[in-house]
Motif scaffolding. Structure first.
Motif, PDB file in Angstrom:
ATOM      1  N   LEU A  29       0.994  -1.096  -0.054  1.00  0.00           N
ATOM      2  CA  LEU A  29       0.084   0.179  -0.182  1.00  0.00           C
ATOM      3  C   LEU A  29       1.083   1.251  -0.025  1.00  0.00           C
ATOM      4  N   ALA A  30       0.544   2.169  -0.749  1.00  0.00           N
ATOM      5  CA  ALA A  30       1.174   3.455  -0.910  1.00  0.00           C
ATOM      6  C   ALA A  30       0.362   4.540  -1.371  1.00  0.00           C
ATOM      7  N   ALA A  31       0.731   5.804  -1.092  1.00  0.00           N
ATOM      8  CA  ALA A  31      -0.063   7.076  -1.501  1.00  0.00           C
ATOM      9  C   ALA A  31       0.532   7.396  -2.889  1.00  0.00           C
ATOM     10  N   ASN A  32      -0.511   7.633  -3.842  1.00  0.00           N
ATOM     11  CA  ASN A  32      -0.077   8.084  -4.980  1.00  0.00           C
ATOM     12  C   ASN A  32       0.053   9.643  -5.108  1.00  0.00           C
ATOM     13  N   ASP A  33       0.338  10.090  -6.379  1.00  0.00           N
ATOM     14  CA  ASP A  33       0.841  11.624  -6.462  1.00  0.00           C
ATOM     15  C   ASP A  33      -0.540  12.471  -6.048  1.00  0.00           C
ATOM     16  N   LEU A  34      -1.523  12.003  -5.924  1.00  0.00           N
ATOM     17  CA  LEU A  34      -2.753  12.591  -5.255  1.00  0.00           C
ATOM     18  C   LEU A  34      -3.010  12.446  -4.091  1.00  0.00           C
ATOM     19  N   GLY A  35      -2.115  11.720  -3.278  1.00  0.00           N
ATOM     20  CA  GLY A  35      -2.350  11.488  -1.808  1.00  0.00           C
ATOM     21  C   GLY A  35      -3.526  10.455  -1.431  1.00  0.00           C
TER      22      GLY A  35
ATOM     23  N   MET B 119      -4.510   6.609  -1.298  1.00  0.00           N
ATOM     24  CA  MET B 119      -3.927   5.292  -1.001  1.00  0.00           C
ATOM     25  C   MET B 119      -4.164   4.048  -2.125  1.00  0.00           C
ATOM     26  N   VAL B 120      -3.415   3.644  -2.563  1.00  0.00           N
ATOM     27  CA  VAL B 120      -3.584   2.543  -3.617  1.00  0.00           C
ATOM     28  C   VAL B 120      -2.671   1.362  -3.439  1.00  0.00           C
ATOM     29  N   SER B 121      -3.139   0.312  -3.757  1.00  0.00           N
ATOM     30  CA  SER B 121      -2.567  -1.050  -3.831  1.00  0.00           C
ATOM     31  C   SER B 121      -1.391  -1.208  -4.962  1.00  0.00           C
ATOM     32  N   ARG B 122      -0.031  -1.674  -4.585  1.00  0.00           N
ATOM     33  CA  ARG B 122       0.886  -2.136  -5.563  1.00  0.00           C
ATOM     34  C   ARG B 122       1.156  -3.425  -5.343  1.00  0.00           C
ATOM     35  N   PRO B 123       1.742  -4.098  -6.447  1.00  0.00           N
ATOM     36  CA  PRO B 123       2.468  -5.298  -6.426  1.00  0.00           C
ATOM     37  C   PRO B 123       3.236  -5.525  -5.498  1.00  0.00           C
ATOM     38  N   GLU B 124       3.304  -6.871  -5.051  1.00  0.00           N
ATOM     39  CA  GLU B 124       4.432  -7.271  -4.338  1.00  0.00           C
ATOM     40  C   GLU B 124       5.529  -7.496  -4.937  1.00  0.00           C
ATOM     41  N   MET B 125       6.751  -6.691  -4.654  1.00  0.00           N
ATOM     42  CA  MET B 125       8.078  -6.586  -5.298  1.00  0.00           C
ATOM     43  C   MET B 125       9.229  -6.957  -4.632  1.00  0.00           C
ATOM     44  N   SER B 126       9.078  -7.400  -3.428  1.00  0.00           N
ATOM     45  CA  SER B 126      10.229  -7.928  -2.558  1.00  0.00           C
ATOM     46  C   SER B 126      10.797  -9.171  -2.934  1.00  0.00           C
ATOM     47  N   GLN B 127       9.971  -9.972  -3.546  1.00  0.00           N
ATOM     48  CA  GLN B 127      10.267 -11.414  -3.548  1.00  0.00           C
ATOM     49  C   GLN B 127      10.724 -11.681  -5.204  1.00  0.00           C
TER      50      GLN B 127
END
Length: 389
Positions: free
Chosen positions: A119-125, A127-135
């Motif tokens: 989960l992260a805030a986009n440029d508009l503030g 909260m949006v989901s994003r892919p799991e990228m750590s693995q």
């Protein structure tokens, strides 16, 4: 009966279809087309990329990319690089399988990403989901992988439920486009190069632009290309010479080997290829002699034959048969192929363009294109019809 050499006199646009490397013309009539570039690429290309290596005609993979479904690898601190020792104990079977292939280094494709950070805030503030990228990890090995070994590892690792996928690397390549004005300024002028996907995304030029100028294409034609043409100047190597070039062989030389990306004239498929010209004469005996001469030159790798062979029967003309040519052109072609040369031959235009009173109709299969192991090429027009004129 008299055997006559009739040359494949296309208009300039259709001429380039001779180099149908990645051809879209396979659906038209009389299209015994070939992937010319790939036949020649095996001669002219030096195949090495950052992710792939070719040694002794074998393909080797530099690394694989693996993505895990769970938090399988726990890097030490902020380290980008991990060993299989950082695989969690509950995935011991996967670690054992990896270790069976020797030391493996796991390099994070997205450094700094943490498990569960989806989960992260986009440029508009928002909260949006994003892919799991750590693995997602780049797996490198003690030595380069033979293609078969890489395929085996992909199959074996993919059997584990904690693995989402394992893939080979892809190569990032630019879209190669030359700056020659007749290619760039007028999209309809050299339409043929665009139609066969010479440039652009996944185009022929991204595979090779013909980077081995020490190898040449022998052009056997009635006449010699114009050596003073701005696109052909300095491109002739060996063969026969002339002070005044002829139109048809000049066109052939242009589509094969015109100097390209030089801000002048036209573009060719073989930017750096040179050509070796021969005047065939107009009889099959002289032609056979010229093919044999070209065969004897070690630097000639491809022999271009943009002509068909016919004979006169009364007031009509007919296609020469294999028997008509068995002791001349047939022998020369057989010898050339035995010596490792690649032979490219034209399928001809419409019958009326070949002689005044033809007794053959479309479709027809002329010699030398009809010989076994000769790459036969048929020209089409801008609308995929049979080329004339």
């Amino acid at each position: 009966m008299l055997d006559i050499v009739v040359f494949f006199c296309e208009h300039f646009g259709a001429t380039t279809i001779y180099l149908s490397s990645i051809s879209l013309f396979a659906e038209g009539m009389m299209k015994k087309l070939f992937w010319w570039l790939f036949a020649v690429a095996s001669i002219f290309i030096n195949q090495t990329a950052a992710q792939y290596t070719v040694k002794n005609d074998k393909l080797y993979i530099d690394f694989l990319i693996i993505r895990f479904r769970h938090e399988v690898v726990v890097p030490v601190g902020n380290s980008v690089v991990s060993l299989t020792d950082q695989i969690k104990p509950q995935y011991a079977k996967l670690k054992t399988k990896m270790d069976s292939y020797g030391p493996i280094v796991l390099e994070s494709v997205f450094p700094g990403k943490k498990w569960g950070d989806t989960l992260a805030a986009n440029d508009l503030g928002q909260m949006v989901s994003r892919p799991e990228m750590s693995q997602v990890f780049k797996m490198t090995f003690e030595s380069l992988l033979e293609e078969e070994k890489a395929d085996e590892m992909i199959r074996e690792f993919s059997k584990f439920p904690e693995v989402i996928d394992v893939v080979k690397p892809s190569i990032v390549v630019p879209q190669v486009e030359p700056n020659d004005p007749r290619y760039t300024a007028n999209l309809t002028d050299q339409w043929n190069l665009r139609k066969i996907r010479a440039g652009g995304s996944i185009g022929a030029w991204e595979i090779t632009t013909g980077n081995k100028a020490s190898n040449t294409v022998a052009i056997i034609d009635v006449g010699i290309p114009d050596p003073l043409n701005e696109d052909l100047f300095g491109k002739s190597f060996g063969g026969e010479t002339t002070t005044a070039g002829d139109i048809h062989p000049s066109r052939m030389a242009g589509v094969i080997a015109a100097a390209t990306n030089n801000g002048k004239g036209i573009a060719s498929l073989g930017w750096n290829i040179k050509y070796t010209p021969f005047n065939s004469g107009t009889t099959n005996t002289t032609l056979a002699n010229k093919i044999n001469t070209a065969t004897g030159l070690s630097y000639v790798k491809v022999i271009n034959c943009s002509f068909i062979l016919i004979k006169l029967v009364g007031t009509s003309c007919a296609l020469s048969t294999e028997g008509d040519l068995s002791n001349t052109v047939g022998m020369a072609i057989t010898n050339a192929i035995a010596q490792g040369k690649t032979i490219v031959a034209a399928m001809g235009n419409a019958p009326a363009d070949q002689c005044a009173n033809p007794n053959f109709t479309i479709p027809y299969l002329p010699y030398p294109a009809a010989y076994t192991n000769v790459f036969a090429v048929s020209a089409t027009d801008q609308n995929d019809g049979f080329a004339t004129g």
